[in-house]
Design an enzyme around this catalytic site. Structure first.
Site, short mmCIF file in Angstrom:
data_model
loop_
_atom_site.label_atom_id
_atom_site.label_comp_id
_atom_site.label_asym_id
_atom_site.label_seq_id
_atom_site.Cartn_x
_atom_site.Cartn_y
_atom_site.Cartn_z
N ALA A 107 -3.34 1.34 -9.97
CA ALA A 107 -1.97 1.31 -9.45
C ALA A 107 -1.76 2.60 -8.67
CB ALA A 107 -0.97 1.16 -10.59
N TYR A 108 -0.63 2.66 -7.98
CA TYR A 108 -0.38 3.75 -7.05
C TYR A 108 0.81 4.60 -7.47
CZ TYR A 108 -3.90 1.75 -4.14
OH TYR A 108 -5.11 1.31 -3.69
N LEU A 109 0.59 5.91 -7.51
CA LEU A 109 1.69 6.86 -7.65
C LEU A 109 2.44 6.94 -6.34
CD1 LEU A 109 -0.20 9.63 -9.63
CD2 LEU A 109 1.70 8.26 -10.49
#
Length: 155
Positions: free
Chosen positions: A28-30
């Site tokens: 997932a992406y920050l």
């Protein structure tokens, strides 16, 4: 810190006959901004923090920095990420002197299968396996950061 990579759609599951490594990936992406994507990934039993810059005009070359982090830390950091989990199984296939990584997506991106190859230069010659289809290197819809926000199943 420079990544040179090309991406292709995969036409069939025939690559499975040539696979020598298989790993489950959750990421997932920050930050999913194409200018500076920051990703948390768990690949097998290892965690990673990766920063990717914007690709050049062909989409083939961009800055990439990655470091291994404890998987327990990666698990915690996933909780801070933007909504949109990427789930996939990665298969590694050696063809000649090159490594193809084939990602079979699950979850909201189920049905998508992509192959990637990392190169030493943009014009490096490589053998394309027969199960490789259309090149999608410069199509942002096939970037994982894009898929996390706009899953394949919603197209």
């Amino acid at each position: 810190m420079i990544e040179i990579e090309r991406k292709f759609l995969v036409l069939s599951n025939d690559f499975l006959n040539e696979t020598y490594v298989e790993k489950r990936i959750v990421q997932a992406y920050l930050n999913s901004d194409p200018e500076r994507a920051v990703r948390i990934r768990i690949k097998g039993d290892k965690g990673y923090l990766t920063i990717k810059g914007k690709g050049n005009e062909t989409g083939t070359t961009r800055l990439e920095w990655e470091t291994e982090i404890p998987v327990a830390d990666a698990d915690k950091l996933l909780l801070l990420c933007e909504e949109g989990l990427i789930e996939k199984t990665r298969y590694e296939i050696k063809i000649g002197k090159h490594l193809f990584e084939v990602d079979v997506f699950g979850g909201e991106n189920k049905g998508l299968i992509l192959a990637e190859i990392e190169l030493k230069s943009e014009d490096e010659i490589f053998v394309k396996p027969y199960w490789i289809g259309q090149e999608v290197t410069n199509d942002e819809r096939f970037y994982n950061a894009y898929l996390s926000n706009r899953p394949f199943r919603s197209w």
